[in-house]
Design an enzyme around this catalytic site. Structure first.
Site, short mmCIF file in Angstrom:
data_model
loop_
_atom_site.label_atom_id
_atom_site.label_comp_id
_atom_site.label_asym_id
_atom_site.label_seq_id
_atom_site.Cartn_x
_atom_site.Cartn_y
_atom_site.Cartn_z
N CYS A 81 -10.94 1.92 6.38
CA CYS A 81 -10.11 3.23 6.74
C CYS A 81 -10.65 4.36 5.99
O CYS A 81 -10.77 5.54 6.79
CB CYS A 81 -8.89 2.90 6.78
SG CYS A 81 -8.17 2.19 5.05
N GLU A 99 1.03 -1.22 0.04
CA GLU A 99 -0.01 -0.05 -0.01
C GLU A 99 0.73 1.26 0.02
O GLU A 99 0.66 2.18 0.66
CB GLU A 99 -0.76 -0.12 1.27
CG GLU A 99 -1.67 -1.22 1.35
CD GLU A 99 -2.78 -0.97 2.58
OE1 GLU A 99 -4.14 -0.93 1.99
OE2 GLU A 99 -2.39 -1.21 3.56
#
Ligand code: FUB
Ligand code: ZN
Length: 636
Positions: free
Chosen positions: A407, A324
């Site tokens: 998130c 990520e």
């Protein structure tokens, strides 16, 4: 007086009222639809149930990701920003309800983490690299500070302070180490500012300074049997964490968590991009407090590396899905990961860099990120979100209402709800107009009450008016000249003012019902990327004002890879399209389709090209109609 007092005195959210043609509908939807919808998701995902079960003294049956508590914390933070700007008893009651669940789940010593309390109470603080206890603590603190500032209630602040005190007692003493996911550092600095307790500043400094110096994270990677988190979904998290924290030969690699070397030695932005942004935001806040030159230099160096070699044209960050995050210079492949949270983190970092330096380039990047890399993350109706923000798609990438790892949605909600924090700033007794969006602010500068009222036609055209009244006081006003403006003209009460080509235009005068008119020329630009960006070689992207554009299949007849050499010929505002967008139209070259029957290959010189029309829409608005391919970078 600390260095912070000398340089900046933020304008609080409650002082700014936004009334803007572009942003207000989005913010209203965020308030009325998104925040409401996300509250339902907190129930549906089990996030609130986890708190209830801890409060009831139950154990086991934890639901969701191990850091799921943060969904509730970010939701409270977003809702608190709404409450800072208007009375909403119903929302306030809902927030109070969630806060009391959280308070009831707090352990007698201040500890708060529903995963560990339900599943492995004996394993607190054993797995710093992956189990996110300090990350959750950080989001709790941020929520508490926002809630306290909005309502003056100390209900959540007390919970956060008790937890922060426990963290302070444990870390640096019983446990030495840093969290694998930064977040608590920036939160502690907020807590310090709201409480004036230097122990929180010191604790933030401890975490920032220790990163990359200790070997606790490396030790954990090599000693998985001692770690908490083993009970989470049969411990699958531990081997997965090992993958991102090791080199190919299996040796420890701290880059994922920016722990490969001390921050002050780092030359390049590395690892997980959200973690990096949160760390750098915290470190910038620390530099604001301390004025430390070495830290400031390292942050500037990292910013330069990021913005000149590792950032998408949209302001998006991090091409790689596996960790990520960031990879190498100029690796900006268009199937970008570019997590929405990373764009949000970049806004946080750049705001602090602005506060530290007063430089316009940081506000420029906030603008670019808000309109592109961030805003694409939210659907037009406010109910669906991108986690990843590619710059090219075959048509199979779509927003979703919620995620197992959720998130991004509440992060987007808190940024939209706090947009007023980015518009104006006060620094060195001057008022800065950093973003052009319809709004008003009333604030005190050196004893004078200053009122600004702004009207803006951005992003569709570049006319802005700012009415200023300071009851005859003289206050310097600094107005950002956007980096994208081809040229700018500014008048005060109809009289021209000499305007720099970039940076801030400063106007200092006695203000008494005066009007500033600004015009920023917006032209369509064909951008190319640095020659070392292999993914964009032989391609151009279209940009107009702050907006990056893209082609979507639904507007264009040919498959998007066939378009070449796009020549924009006109821009048209289409109120009916995508809630009102200015489209760029033009002609591009496409291959002639004649003579291909029964053939897959043929000599290239047999293919003639023809011109055809194309339509480009703002990148932020893509994937809001029928699914189809999308491209930002078009063959040139
Ligand atoms: O690990 C917590 C959050 O979940 C990260 O910031 C995101 O990248 C996602 O992995
Ligand atoms: Zn995210």
């Amino acid at each position: 007086m600390g260095p912070r007092d000398a340089v900046t005195d933020g304008i609080s959210l409650s002082e700014v009222a936004i009334d803007d043609g572009f942003w207000s509908p989005r913010r209203e939807r965020n308030r009325d639809v998104t925040i409401e919808y996300q509250y339902e998701q907190l129930e549906e995902s089990g996030s609130l149930e986890n708190f209830r079960r801890v409060a009831a003294g139950e154990s086991g049956d934890f639901q969701g990701m191990w850091f799921q508590d943060t969904d509730a914390y970010k939701w409270i933070e977003a809702a608190s920003y709404v409450l800072a700007q208007r009375d909403d008893p119903e929302l306030e009651a809902k927030v109070d309800g969630v806060i009391s669940l959280i308070a009831d789940a707090q352990q007698p010593d201040g500890y708060l983490n529903t995963y560990f309390s339900l599943v492995e109470p004996e394993n607190r603080w054993t797995n710093l690299h992956m189990m996110h206890e300090l990350y959750c603590a950080g989001h709790l603190i941020e929520a508490a500070v926002a809630h306290y500032r909005a309502t003056e209630k100390e209900t959540l602040l007390e919970v956060a302070v008790d937890f922060a005190d426990l963290v302070d007692d444990v870390f640096g003493d019983e446990v030495e180490g840093v969290p694998g996911h930064e977040e608590i550092e920036l939160a502690l600095l907020k807590l310090y500012r709201v409480t004036d307790e230097t122990r929180y500043l010191e604790l933030a400094k401890y975490f920032i300074d220790l990163r990359g110096k200790d070997d606790r994270l490396a030790w954990e990677i090599d000693n998985p049997e001692t770690l908490g988190g083993g009970e989470y979904e049969d411990g699958s998290i531990i081997p997965a964490a090992r993958d991102v924290f090791t080199h190919e030969d299996g040796t420890y690699d701290g880059r994922y968590a920016q722990a490969h070397e001390p921050l002050r030695d780092q030359e390049t932005v590395e690892g997980h991009s959200v973690r990096a942004m949160y760390l750098f935001a915290a470190a910038t806040d620390l530099a604001i407090e301390t004025g430390e030159d070495e830290l400031i230099e390292s942050l500037e160096r990292l910013w330069t590396n990021m913005t000149t070699k590792r950032m998408y044209v949209t302001g998006g960050l991090g091409p790689e899905e596996a960790h990520e995050g960031f990879t190498t210079d100029y690796d900006l492949r268009n199937d970008a990961y570019a997590e929405t949270c990373a764009a949000i983190g970049s806004v946080y970092w750049n705001q602090r860099l602005f506060e530290l330096s007063g430089e316009a380039k940081y506000a420029d990047l906030i603008e670019r990120t808000l309109y592109n890399g961030f805003l694409a993350g939210v659907s037009l109706d406010g109910t669906e979100f991108f986690y990843e923000n590619p710059l090219e798609s075959d048509g199979d990438h779509h927003r979703k209402g919620w995620f197992t790892c959720a998130c991004c949605p509440p992060n987007a909600a808190r940024l939209l709800a706090s947009l007023g924090e980015y518009v104006y700033s006060q620094r060195d007794s001057a008022i800065y107009v950093n973003q052009y969006l319809g709004s008003s602010v009333t604030t005190a500068v050196d004893g004078a009450t200053v009122e600004l009222s702004q009207d803006s036609s951005l992003p569709w055209s570049g006319e802005v008016t700012v009415d200023v009244d300071a009851d005859g006081a003289s206050v310097p006003l600094r107005l950002r000249i956007p980096e994208w403006a081809e040229s700018s003209t500014v008048t005060v009460n109809g009289e021209s003012v000499e305007t720099p080509s970039e940076g801030y235009l400063e106007i200092e005068r006695v203000w008494d019902d005066d009007r500033i008119e600004l015009t920023f020329e917006q032209t369509v630009t064909r951008l190319e990327a640095h020659p070392d960006v292999a993914a964009d070689a032989g391609r151009v992207a279209l940009k107009r004002g702050p907006l990056v554009y893209c082609l979507e299949a639904i507007d264009n007849d040919r498959p998007l890879h066939q378009y070449e050499d796009p020549s924009p010929t006109s821009t048209t505002h289409r109120p009916d399209l995508l809630e009102g967008v200015t489209v760029i139209e033009g002609e591009a070259s496409v291959p002639d389709r004649a003579g291909w029957d029964g053939r897959l290959y043929r000599p290239a010189d047999e293919t003639a090209r023809e011109r055809t029309e194309f339509t480009a829409v703002p990148y932020y608005a893509w994937d809001n109609r029928e699914p189809g391919a999308m491209r930002v970078w078009i063959r040139s």
